[in-house]
Design an enzyme around this catalytic site. Sequence first.
Site, PDB file in Angstrom:
ATOM      1  N   LYS A  84     -14.137  50.557  -3.519  1.00 10.68           N
ATOM      2  CA  LYS A  84     -14.598  50.018  -4.332  1.00 10.68           C
ATOM      3  C   LYS A  84     -14.958  48.566  -3.569  1.00 10.68           C
ATOM      4  CE  LYS A  84     -14.654  52.208  -8.239  1.00 10.68           C
ATOM      5  NZ  LYS A  84     -16.000  52.234  -8.935  1.00 10.68           N
ATOM      6  N   GLU A  89     -14.847  44.460 -14.936  1.00  8.52           N
ATOM      7  CA  GLU A  89     -14.657  45.457 -15.325  1.00  8.52           C
ATOM      8  C   GLU A  89     -13.568  46.582 -14.746  1.00  8.52           C
ATOM      9  OE1 GLU A  89     -17.921  46.399 -14.118  1.00  8.52           O
ATOM     10  OE2 GLU A  89     -17.509  48.213 -13.668  1.00  8.52           O
ATOM     11  N   SER A 129     -11.713  58.956  -1.614  1.00 15.80           N
ATOM     12  CA  SER A 129     -12.218  57.458  -2.168  1.00 15.80           C
ATOM     13  C   SER A 129     -10.883  56.434  -1.667  1.00 15.80           C
ATOM     14  CB  SER A 129     -13.658  58.250  -3.298  1.00 15.80           C
ATOM     15  OG  SER A 129     -12.473  58.663  -4.499  1.00 15.80           O
TER      16      SER A 129
END
Lengths: 276, 404
Positions: B96, B118, B386
């Site tokens: 991210k 969010e 990830s």
Amino acid sequence: MNRIEHNRIDQRFAELKAQGRTALIPYITAGDPAPAHTVDFMHACVEAGADVIELGVPFSDPMADGPVIQKACERALVHGTRLQHVLEMVAEFRQRDSETPVVLMGYLNPIERMGYDVFTRQAQASGVDGVLVVDMPPEEAGDNAALFAEHGLQSIFLLAPTTSEARARAICEHGEGYLYYVSLKGVTGAATLDADAVGEQLNKLRRITELPLCVGFGIRDGATAAAIGRVADGVIVGSALVGRIAEHADDPASIPAALKSILGEMREALDREAAG
Amino acid sequence: MSRFHDLTQLPDARGHFGPYGGRFVSETLSFALEELENIYASLKNDPEFQAEFDYDLKHYVGRPSPLYHAERWSREIGGAQIWLKREDLNHTGAHKVNNTIGQALLAKKAGKPRVIAETGAGQHGVATATVAARLGLKCEIYMGAEDVERQKLNVYRMHLLGAKVVPVESGSRTLKDAMNEALRDWVTNVDDTFYIIGTVAGPHPYPMLVRDFSAVVGREARRQSLEQIGRLPDALVACVGGGSNAMGLFYPFVEDDDVAMYGVEAGGEGVATGRHAAPLTANAPRGVLHGNRTYLMSDEGGQVADTQSISAGLDYPGVGPEHALWKDVGRVRYVAADDNEVLAAFRELTLVEGIMPALESSHALAHAKKLAGEMSPEQHIVVNLSGRGDKDIHTVAKLDGIEF
């Protein structure tokens, strides 16, 4: 485009203009607090002096709405109110009222899921006059706007304080019926508004459009309605009404009187302003 | 030339990926999106901006992340060789941060002193709070109340980083509701606030710019494959919620027709039960939510469906519009892994390789295991690992009957 000649919305605004009056446009969420009451509430609004009714189609994710209308959607959805039922409510309303324009207001997904052909046919048959889809700006409306027009449904679009002049021109070109000027940055039901600043914005818009300019967001009582009535062709009142419905949700029979009381005060204030 | 060349030319000028994508927002936000689109267009090919981005990725995030050959696990499965793209080793522990670094730079260029985001699992929230701390930006994170409960560790991390975490009590109290609330904040504070969206969804230009910032993963993986395997892999596997880590890995391989791609959605209790978060696998109808048209789980009346997944980060009823198109044209195969398969993969990788994966990434691992078993030892699969699993220990321990 193929438009129905006597659209109720155009006709209503023409009458108001001739009388020098400001349109009073209540918004209620269909199915709130339960579907059985909605048609009664619509009639109550008309009896209290409503010129156009915006009927909210409940949606699970009302991204542009504040907590008051979010909760109204939740109450309506708990009872299973779907677009199909909202159209049936309009048809029922039309059995007793063939004159008051009805605009459906909501989000795109319920229409997308029903299918545009089915929706437009049924909306026309039910007696809907206009459609305001919060999350469908003109550039995404594409073929839908033409399809709506073919079925006598006017596309009502939003304008905001953040709208650039170039966008405003494009929106005015596509808009029909009236333009809904969002008076505040924010969600529905937010803070107070500055009528003079709104008036200034509306004056700019009048140079590029002849469509009636109606103002929503921040109108809660006779005084705010009158202040906006001085500068706008119509005032839209949503959260103030829906909040009243929420207060009386346990006793729905008392809601029509409550709606009449708040709308009556606004009607009187608007007409006094117009007469003065 | 690749038969998928056209896919690299998207989105079109108005943000459409074939029938998907677009900019379905209320009018108040239109100007902010136009502004963002213009800022990004002016910087996208600006060497100075790219250099700044690359510098941060190298020195702050710690890129490039390794491409690790999971030899022992591959041997146990007895099929293809599995390689893990170690995004779990990034600063903040997930992919991210690649995107939040990029968007924070845009916020800075746009002169916005406040950022909002969010978050589902909290990874994007942590990554946003991190870059906000570094750049001295005010930061508020919207998180579904249910996710606040199941991701307490990340909530506290964000708090330590100086961000305010706002629990969202409306709707299903998960990721989609957090996004609704972030949009409401943005529409109210649009003058001074930059919305850092955490996935390849939302209104144009977000799907495009999140893709571009995330694609560093695939560019590295492609180069590393050539160096370490000596050729391109036979298959790529990544989990898909909104789809940013999958997009980041897949995008630079789009024109490599011989590289198969698998996007693994959250099967929840099983796609057949209806309690899942797998709109592509389940062939959900077309719909519009959060500013874009895509595959969207909804009931017959168009009300958005509640989703179900053990991983908060994949618990979303829609999916990025570019993935929707890639499904339709057959570039990527979308499948699902259910909660049980995911937990098994989580435990297995931890035991066999000493790497604890995020539950989100464990979806990709679960499918990679199946796929590897059907392939030969001469073949190679690259899996996007990830994120790391520390944040999920609480959830897994609870299933083991342990409360801390």
